[in-house]
Motif scaffolding. Structure first.
Motif, PDB file in Angstrom:
ATOM      1  N   ALA A 174      75.339 -16.006  15.573  1.00  0.00           N
ATOM      2  CA  ALA A 174      75.203 -15.573  16.786  1.00  0.00           C
ATOM      3  C   ALA A 174      74.241 -14.559  17.451  1.00  0.00           C
ATOM      4  CB  ALA A 174      76.766 -15.263  17.120  1.00  0.00           C
ATOM      5  N   VAL A 175      73.985 -13.745  16.345  1.00  0.00           N
ATOM      6  CA  VAL A 175      73.061 -12.668  16.998  1.00  0.00           C
ATOM      7  C   VAL A 175      71.669 -12.864  16.563  1.00  0.00           C
ATOM      8  CG1 VAL A 175      72.636 -10.092  16.418  1.00  0.00           C
ATOM      9  CG2 VAL A 175      74.918 -10.751  16.534  1.00  0.00           C
ATOM     10  N   LYS A 176      70.909 -12.803  17.406  1.00  0.00           N
ATOM     11  CA  LYS A 176      69.288 -13.133  17.241  1.00  0.00           C
ATOM     12  C   LYS A 176      68.816 -12.002  17.823  1.00  0.00           C
ATOM     13  CE  LYS A 176      69.383 -17.979  16.678  1.00  0.00           C
ATOM     14  NZ  LYS A 176      70.427 -18.507  17.408  1.00  0.00           N
ATOM     15  N   ILE A 177      67.670 -11.257  16.831  1.00  0.00           N
ATOM     16  CA  ILE A 177      66.707 -10.189  17.437  1.00  0.00           C
ATOM     17  C   ILE A 177      65.374 -10.762  17.047  1.00  0.00           C
ATOM     18  CG2 ILE A 177      67.945  -8.253  17.598  1.00  0.00           C
ATOM     19  CD1 ILE A 177      67.372  -7.476  14.717  1.00  0.00           C
ATOM     20  N   GLN A 178      64.424 -10.260  18.225  1.00  0.00           N
ATOM     21  CA  GLN A 178      63.007 -10.730  17.987  1.00  0.00           C
ATOM     22  C   GLN A 178      62.324  -9.542  18.873  1.00  0.00           C
ATOM     23  OE1 GLN A 178      62.955 -14.505  19.476  1.00  0.00           O
ATOM     24  NE2 GLN A 178      60.755 -14.905  18.831  1.00  0.00           N
ATOM     25  N   LEU A 179      61.123  -9.170  17.933  1.00  0.00           N
ATOM     26  CA  LEU A 179      60.113  -8.231  18.484  1.00  0.00           C
ATOM     27  C   LEU A 179      59.016  -9.090  19.069  1.00  0.00           C
ATOM     28  CD1 LEU A 179      60.226  -5.098  18.283  1.00  0.00           C
ATOM     29  CD2 LEU A 179      58.652  -5.273  16.294  1.00  0.00           C
ATOM     30  N   GLU A 180      58.681  -8.504  20.344  1.00  0.00           N
ATOM     31  CA  GLU A 180      57.612  -9.336  20.900  1.00  0.00           C
ATOM     32  C   GLU A 180      56.706  -8.294  21.654  1.00  0.00           C
ATOM     33  OE1 GLU A 180      58.607 -12.531  23.635  1.00  0.00           O
ATOM     34  OE2 GLU A 180      60.022 -12.982  22.345  1.00  0.00           O
ATOM     35  N   THR A 204      62.383 -13.415  12.147  1.00  0.00           N
ATOM     36  CA  THR A 204      62.292 -11.835  11.639  1.00  0.00           C
ATOM     37  C   THR A 204      61.159 -11.623  10.835  1.00  0.00           C
ATOM     38  OG1 THR A 204      63.936 -12.201  10.095  1.00  0.00           O
ATOM     39  CG2 THR A 204      64.754 -11.235  12.050  1.00  0.00           C
ATOM     40  N   ARG A 205      60.491 -12.655  10.489  1.00  0.00           N
ATOM     41  CA  ARG A 205      59.601 -12.498   9.505  1.00  0.00           C
ATOM     42  C   ARG A 205      58.428 -11.605   9.681  1.00  0.00           C
ATOM     43  NH1 ARG A 205      56.205 -17.756   8.104  1.00  0.00           N
ATOM     44  NH2 ARG A 205      58.119 -18.317   6.853  1.00  0.00           N
ATOM     45  N   ASN A 206      57.689 -11.597  10.840  1.00  0.00           N
ATOM     46  CA  ASN A 206      56.558 -10.671  11.149  1.00  0.00           C
ATOM     47  C   ASN A 206      56.899  -9.547  11.884  1.00  0.00           C
ATOM     48  OD1 ASN A 206      54.782 -12.706  10.254  1.00  0.00           O
ATOM     49  ND2 ASN A 206      55.089 -13.897  12.105  1.00  0.00           N
ATOM     50  N   TYR A 216      63.041  -3.460   8.747  1.00  0.00           N
ATOM     51  CA  TYR A 216      64.277  -3.200   9.014  1.00  0.00           C
ATOM     52  C   TYR A 216      64.852  -4.406  10.007  1.00  0.00           C
ATOM     53  CZ  TYR A 216      62.415  -1.734  13.380  1.00  0.00           C
ATOM     54  OH  TYR A 216      62.053  -1.471  14.819  1.00  0.00           O
ATOM     55  N   LEU A 217      64.084  -5.295  10.506  1.00  0.00           N
ATOM     56  CA  LEU A 217      64.921  -6.189  11.401  1.00  0.00           C
ATOM     57  C   LEU A 217      66.056  -7.185  11.003  1.00  0.00           C
ATOM     58  CD1 LEU A 217      62.043  -7.848  13.824  1.00  0.00           C
ATOM     59  CD2 LEU A 217      63.709  -6.295  14.391  1.00  0.00           C
ATOM     60  N   PRO A 218      65.872  -7.590   9.792  1.00  0.00           N
ATOM     61  CA  PRO A 218      66.876  -8.290   9.230  1.00  0.00           C
ATOM     62  C   PRO A 218      68.139  -7.717   8.939  1.00  0.00           C
ATOM     63  CG  PRO A 218      65.003  -8.953   7.993  1.00  0.00           C
ATOM     64  CD  PRO A 218      64.702  -7.916   8.931  1.00  0.00           C
ATOM     65  N   MET A 219      68.190  -6.431   8.436  1.00  0.00           N
ATOM     66  CA  MET A 219      68.964  -5.705   8.124  1.00  0.00           C
ATOM     67  C   MET A 219      69.748  -5.193   9.562  1.00  0.00           C
ATOM     68  SD  MET A 219      67.839  -3.314   4.965  1.00  0.00           S
ATOM     69  CE  MET A 219      68.301  -1.423   5.700  1.00  0.00           C
ATOM     70  N   MET A 220      69.082  -4.888  10.409  1.00  0.00           N
ATOM     71  CA  MET A 220      69.510  -4.550  11.775  1.00  0.00           C
ATOM     72  C   MET A 220      70.298  -5.700  12.040  1.00  0.00           C
ATOM     73  SD  MET A 220      67.507  -2.657  14.785  1.00  0.00           S
ATOM     74  CE  MET A 220      67.121  -3.691  15.923  1.00  0.00           C
ATOM     75  N   GLN A 221      69.652  -6.840  12.143  1.00  0.00           N
ATOM     76  CA  GLN A 221      70.520  -8.270  12.771  1.00  0.00           C
ATOM     77  C   GLN A 221      71.814  -8.285  11.829  1.00  0.00           C
ATOM     78  OE1 GLN A 221      67.949 -11.399  12.711  1.00  0.00           O
ATOM     79  NE2 GLN A 221      69.609 -13.020  12.697  1.00  0.00           N
ATOM     80  N   GLU A 222      71.853  -8.032  10.287  1.00  0.00           N
ATOM     81  CA  GLU A 222      73.009  -8.199   9.672  1.00  0.00           C
ATOM     82  C   GLU A 222      74.189  -7.092  10.354  1.00  0.00           C
ATOM     83  OE1 GLU A 222      74.009 -10.398   7.433  1.00  0.00           O
ATOM     84  OE2 GLU A 222      72.035 -11.227   8.051  1.00  0.00           O
ATOM     85  N   GLU A 223      73.715  -5.850  10.675  1.00  0.00           N
ATOM     86  CA  GLU A 223      74.536  -4.718  11.121  1.00  0.00           C
ATOM     87  C   GLU A 223      75.133  -5.004  12.565  1.00  0.00           C
ATOM     88  OE1 GLU A 223      73.903  -0.448  10.459  1.00  0.00           O
ATOM     89  OE2 GLU A 223      72.583  -1.339   8.786  1.00  0.00           O
ATOM     90  N   LEU A 224      74.188  -5.409  13.339  1.00  0.00           N
ATOM     91  CA  LEU A 224      74.688  -5.880  14.744  1.00  0.00           C
ATOM     92  C   LEU A 224      75.902  -6.960  14.672  1.00  0.00           C
ATOM     93  CD1 LEU A 224      71.173  -5.788  16.474  1.00  0.00           C
ATOM     94  CD2 LEU A 224      73.155  -3.988  17.119  1.00  0.00           C
ATOM     95  N   LEU A 225      75.450  -7.802  13.643  1.00  0.00           N
ATOM     96  CA  LEU A 225      76.640  -9.053  13.615  1.00  0.00           C
ATOM     97  C   LEU A 225      77.856  -8.663  13.406  1.00  0.00           C
ATOM     98  CD1 LEU A 225      76.963 -12.040  13.744  1.00  0.00           C
ATOM     99  CD2 LEU A 225      76.436 -12.090  11.228  1.00  0.00           C
ATOM    100  N   LEU A 226      77.791  -7.457  12.350  1.00  0.00           N
ATOM    101  CA  LEU A 226      78.956  -6.857  12.156  1.00  0.00           C
ATOM    102  C   LEU A 226      79.875  -6.008  13.207  1.00  0.00           C
ATOM    103  CD1 LEU A 226      78.206  -5.397   8.494  1.00  0.00           C
ATOM    104  CD2 LEU A 226      79.663  -7.594   9.029  1.00  0.00           C
ATOM    105  N   VAL A 227      79.001  -5.447  13.746  1.00  0.00           N
ATOM    106  CA  VAL A 227      79.644  -4.735  15.069  1.00  0.00           C
ATOM    107  C   VAL A 227      80.009  -5.501  15.985  1.00  0.00           C
ATOM    108  CG1 VAL A 227      78.872  -3.231  16.832  1.00  0.00           C
ATOM    109  CG2 VAL A 227      77.973  -2.581  14.649  1.00  0.00           C
ATOM    110  N   VAL A 228      79.311  -6.480  16.271  1.00  0.00           N
ATOM    111  CA  VAL A 228      79.939  -7.502  17.345  1.00  0.00           C
ATOM    112  C   VAL A 228      81.259  -8.055  16.829  1.00  0.00           C
ATOM    113  CG1 VAL A 228      79.474  -9.853  18.285  1.00  0.00           C
ATOM    114  CG2 VAL A 228      77.634  -8.174  18.270  1.00  0.00           C
TER     115      VAL A 228
END
Ligand code: ATP
Ligand code: MG
Lengths: 271, 87
Positions: B60-66, B32-34, B38-50
């Protein structure tokens, strides 16, 4: 044109100021005109480690605010030619640093110095950003310990994205790993991350390994940069690191447990 | 004696535990570094939703911008536990 080198780490207390003092002194000893700047505004310490605390009149913030000029503010080292110190302000806040002001000072220093060493404060806030922003090279000071390694990795991310070189899309900052407070005995016992472990994780070139050494505290007591203690292991390790910074190839020393104890016992036995 | 040796050779040193933990956390933080802040926060929130619906692991939740050509692709990966697939 000067080369700007930031000494940074993320985590606090890992040896940035010790390293800044040693590397700047080492470069000056090699004949390069060098200035070391304390970016730790509010918590100045470099002056103590360099032993010039009683000679501070003006500081970095005075220069930025144009309350004094560089000639009045730079402290010339009494032991080593070509070495100058620009102390941090003790009374103000890190937030007082701004890119334009810092940039102006760095530009002016660039005209007459070969090396500008920036001693970064800990953390990833304004002071740390200002210290790294104009860097051409970065020495990432890391202890063989989980939180320090993780913070170093974060700092590498910031160096690659939040600096002038990153923003202008030019050549990336040249990164160096400096592993400090290394204890080969504990590494042997499996209690401490090894050089190879840390290199594997951070994946940047190794500038040097500085052993955990009692001499460092003693040198700081006296206000002598450790590199001037030529008999000490840490002083010699810093000397090697400076040579490598200048492009020389040197073997890494002090990575193995010293076997001196065994031989002296052996000699006793024979006599 | 052999019994002891067995333990000695299999017991992980604390340094190797440290290295493994670091490799995992650093790899995770680099993904999520580059990206945008908002990516790390979104990742946390998605994890909560799941997690409202399925018990999943912390990572379990991984997001990546490519970047694909002139398209930005947000890739979302959710690893379900084996039991969830069965039920
Ligand atoms: N190689 C070493 N062996 C033993 N002690 C060391 C070594 N390097 C640094 N230290 C000690 O660690 C402490 C912190 O060092 P230093 O002030 O250089 O760290 P720093 O990263 O600048 O800290 P800060 O983040 O607060 O600015 C000091 O007490 C110093 O003497
Ligand atoms: Mg410091």
């Amino acid at each position: 044109m000067a080369t700007v080198i930031v000494i940074t780490s993320g985590k606090g207390g890992v040896g940035k100021t010790t390293t800044s003092a040693a590397i700047s002194t080492g470069l000056a000893l090699c004949g390069y005109k060098t200035v070391v700047i304390d970016f730790d505004v509010g918590l100045r310490n470099l002056d103590l480690i360099m032993g010039c605390e009683r000679r501070v009149v003006y500081d970095f913030v005075n220069v930025i605010k144009q309350e004094s000029n560089l000639r009045q503010s730079l402290i010339k080292d009494k032991r080593v030619d070509n070495l100058f110190i620009l102390p941090a302000s003790q009374t103000r806040d890190k937030d007082i640093l701004d890119i334009e002001g810092v940039g102006r000072v760095i530009d002016e220093l660039s005209e007459s110095f070969d090396y500008i060493i920036c001693d970064s404060p800990a953390g990833i806030e304004r002071g740390a950003f200002m210290a790294m922003y104009f860097a051409d090279e970065a020495v990432v000071v890391t202890n063989p310990e989980v939180s320090s390694v993780r913070d170093s990795d974060r700092i590498l991310g910031l160096l690659a994205s939040k600096t002038r070189r990153a923003e202008q899309g030019g050549k990336p900052i040249k990164e160096h790993l400096l592993l400090t407070r290394y204890d080969p005995l504990r590494v042997d016992k499996g209690e401490m991350l090894s050089v190879e472990d840390v290199k594997d994780i951070l994946a940047i070139p190794l500038l040097g390994v500085i052993p955990e050494s009692k001499a460092v505290l003693q040198a700081s007591n006296a206000g002598t940069p450790i590199i001037l203690e030529g008999d000490s292991d840490a002083g010699q390790a810093y000397d090697d690191a400076v040579s490598r910074l200048l492009g020389e190839e040197r073997m890494h020393r002090f990575l193995e447990v010293e076997k001196k104890g065994f031989f002296s016992k052996f000699r006793l036995f024979r006599s | 004696m052999r019994f002891l040796d067995y333990f000695r050779s299999n017991r992980k040193t604390s340094a190797s535990v440290a290295k493994e933990r670091l490799q995992i956390i650093v790899a995770r933080e680099r993904t999520t570094r580059n990206g945008p802040d908002y990516l790390p926060m979104m990742q946390e929130e998605l994890l909560l939703v799941v997690r409202k619906y399925i018990q999943v692991e912390n990572d379990a939740v991984k997001i990546q911008l490519e970047q694909e050509g002139n398209c930005e692709v947000l890739e979302l990966n959710i690893t379900l536990p084996e039991s969830a697939a069965a039920s």
